[in-house]
Scaffold this motif. Sequence first.
Motif, PDB file in Angstrom:
ATOM      1  N   ASN A  84      30.508 -27.613  85.289  1.00 57.85           N
ATOM      2  CA  ASN A  84      29.612 -28.779  85.227  1.00 57.85           C
ATOM      3  C   ASN A  84      30.387 -30.054  84.890  1.00 57.85           C
ATOM      4  OD1 ASN A  84      30.135 -28.176  82.519  1.00 57.85           O
ATOM      5  ND2 ASN A  84      28.242 -29.168  81.885  1.00 57.85           N
ATOM      6  N   THR A  94      26.448 -29.388  78.542  1.00 58.68           N
ATOM      7  CA  THR A  94      26.893 -28.076  79.029  1.00 58.68           C
ATOM      8  C   THR A  94      25.967 -26.954  78.548  1.00 58.68           C
ATOM      9  OG1 THR A  94      29.129 -28.941  78.923  1.00 58.68           O
ATOM     10  CG2 THR A  94      28.926 -26.566  79.154  1.00 58.68           C
ATOM     11  N   PRO A 120      20.983 -27.387  82.063  1.00 60.12           N
ATOM     12  CA  PRO A 120      21.498 -26.670  83.228  1.00 60.12           C
ATOM     13  C   PRO A 120      21.403 -27.520  84.491  1.00 60.12           C
ATOM     14  CG  PRO A 120      19.498 -25.613  82.329  1.00 60.12           C
ATOM     15  CD  PRO A 120      19.868 -26.712  81.391  1.00 60.12           C
ATOM     16  N   GLY A 121      22.446 -27.459  85.277  1.00 58.80           N
ATOM     17  CA  GLY A 121      22.453 -28.204  86.546  1.00 58.80           C
ATOM     18  C   GLY A 121      22.983 -29.627  86.416  1.00 58.80           C
ATOM     19  N   VAL A 122      23.110 -30.108  85.163  1.00 56.50           N
ATOM     20  CA  VAL A 122      23.590 -31.491  84.976  1.00 56.50           C
ATOM     21  C   VAL A 122      25.118 -31.462  84.849  1.00 56.50           C
ATOM     22  CG1 VAL A 122      23.441 -33.573  83.548  1.00 56.50           C
ATOM     23  CG2 VAL A 122      21.441 -32.066  83.776  1.00 56.50           C
ATOM     24  N   CYS A 123      25.774 -32.366  85.551  1.00 57.35           N
ATOM     25  CA  CYS A 123      27.238 -32.462  85.465  1.00 57.35           C
ATOM     26  C   CYS A 123      27.621 -33.720  84.702  1.00 57.35           C
ATOM     27  CB  CYS A 123      27.858 -32.486  86.856  1.00 57.35           C
ATOM     28  SG  CYS A 123      27.523 -30.983  87.771  1.00 57.35           S
ATOM     29  N   ASP A 136      25.449 -36.592  86.171  1.00 57.35           N
ATOM     30  CA  ASP A 136      25.070 -36.351  87.569  1.00 57.35           C
ATOM     31  C   ASP A 136      23.869 -35.396  87.594  1.00 57.35           C
ATOM     32  OD1 ASP A 136      24.863 -35.338  90.118  1.00 57.35           O
ATOM     33  OD2 ASP A 136      26.992 -34.846  90.341  1.00 57.35           O
ATOM     34  N   PHE A 137      22.755 -35.884  88.136  1.00 59.26           N
ATOM     35  CA  PHE A 137      21.526 -35.072  88.193  1.00 59.26           C
ATOM     36  C   PHE A 137      21.212 -34.615  89.613  1.00 59.26           C
ATOM     37  CE2 PHE A 137      21.325 -37.529  84.363  1.00 59.26           C
ATOM     38  CZ  PHE A 137      20.849 -36.615  83.437  1.00 59.26           C
ATOM     39  N   THR A 138      22.198 -34.736  90.512  1.00 57.90           N
ATOM     40  CA  THR A 138      21.893 -34.442  91.914  1.00 57.90           C
ATOM     41  C   THR A 138      21.592 -32.953  92.150  1.00 57.90           C
ATOM     42  OG1 THR A 138      24.262 -34.293  92.380  1.00 57.90           O
ATOM     43  CG2 THR A 138      23.231 -36.400  92.862  1.00 57.90           C
ATOM     44  N   GLN A 139      22.025 -32.098  91.218  1.00 56.04           N
ATOM     45  CA  GLN A 139      21.758 -30.658  91.385  1.00 56.04           C
ATOM     46  C   GLN A 139      20.549 -30.203  90.551  1.00 56.04           C
ATOM     47  OE1 GLN A 139      23.680 -29.098  93.657  1.00 56.04           O
ATOM     48  NE2 GLN A 139      24.727 -31.078  93.827  1.00 56.04           N
ATOM     49  N   THR A 140      19.748 -31.133  90.079  1.00 57.97           N
ATOM     50  CA  THR A 140      18.588 -30.760  89.255  1.00 57.97           C
ATOM     51  C   THR A 140      17.305 -30.995  90.049  1.00 57.97           C
ATOM     52  OG1 THR A 140      18.231 -32.963  88.333  1.00 57.97           O
ATOM     53  CG2 THR A 140      19.818 -31.554  87.187  1.00 57.97           C
ATOM     54  N   SER A 141      16.174 -30.605  89.453  1.00 60.49           N
ATOM     55  CA  SER A 141      14.919 -30.792  90.192  1.00 60.49           C
ATOM     56  C   SER A 141      14.282 -32.159  89.927  1.00 60.49           C
ATOM     57  CB  SER A 141      13.953 -29.664  89.860  1.00 60.49           C
ATOM     58  OG  SER A 141      13.951 -29.449  88.477  1.00 60.49           O
TER      59      SER A 141
END
Length: 388
Positions: free
Chosen positions: A142, A306, A310-313, A326-331
């Motif tokens: 992440n 971390t 979850p899903g946040v980078c 970075d929230f591009t992998q979150t809902s």
Amino acid sequence: MTNFNIVPDRSKNFNLTKWTWYGKGILPMWVADMDFPAPKPILDDLRTALDHGVLGYEIPGKVLQETVAARMEHLYKWKVAPESVVAAPGIVSGFTIAARAFCTPKRGVAIQTPVYNEFHEVKENVDTPQIDIPLVKSVKGNIISYEIDWDLFERRVKKAGIFLLCNPHNPLGIIFSRRELTRMAEICIKHKVMIVSDEIHSELLLDDNKFTPMARISREIEKHVVTLVAPSKTFNVPGLFCGFAIIPNKDLREPFEKEMHHLRLHVASMGLHAARTAFSGKCDGWLAELNRYLTANRDFLVDYVTRYMPGVCTTIPDATYLGWLDFTQTSIDGSPFEFFKEKAKVALSEGKIFGKEGAGHVRINFGTTRALLKEGLERMRKAMENIS
Ligand SMILES: Cc1ncc(COP(=O)(O)O)c(C=O)c1O
């Protein structure tokens, strides 16, 4: 020892500040100022000036130029002649003046995006093209990091009048290495592109990181560089609007000074007082403590994201008090900035203001108490957990 866990209440100010812009109940983690009071020697110096009672015109003078030059020698063993130091009312005006002096309608300003939002304003203010040279993102687990694409750098920068470097980088927190600085400079010199190096965050070093000014790399590179430094971020006095351009090359300094003169730009006396004390070395103990506190805040932020988001980078910034999430992998649907403002009552900085690559990201200011940082992150985590 300074207790960075206690900060003054700024929510009752009549003027707009970080704490009043978004209104009551919103936790502000946006604009780049910290919640800590400035170090005591600066406050004492300002009090002495006030007690004197006369707030007349003041001009920077040789003593201040010598103080700035001495700071460069002390920090980096970089010897600059005092006359190469030009006081300016802040760093944004410094790079805008440089762009006015050195850009043309054909040869504009090259910037490494995503980057400080004010860099994006130069094109309109100066009526010159903006040339984006995106940094290349990679993700491991992440953790996100960014690098220079050298082919792209050369292809794009050669079209510019100035390369506006942000080092340490806002919002990514990168300290560019000597090797990277040398390579950037060599490419710029080859294509006759002048370098303006915004080094406003250069003393906010996390861990035991070291910083090298672009112009310190070599005397040859120095001839092509306008270096911008200020006490404003380091010692948390940004409202005093005082910065310095260090321009050893007379052929660059003269057009810069001419623009300043045309625009009748001056620094207010309180800014000059604060700068003299800030750069005198009297506040360095405070600064070492601050950097330790900020390093622990950075670690807290990265660890929290971390573990609990979850899903946040996230980046692991080398410098500054700014994180990049970075929230591009979150809902989260749409802008995370709007989402957290509405659902968490936390005001972050909208990623898109740093360039189109910033969509789906936010910048978070961790220049605050650990307790407020934790509260902000907890509010954000709960808002994410509540997405149905
Ligand atoms: C990279 C960078 N340059 C300049 C500034 C602002 O400088 P000033 O307030 O001195 O104009 C900031 C403030 O956040 C910054 O991050």
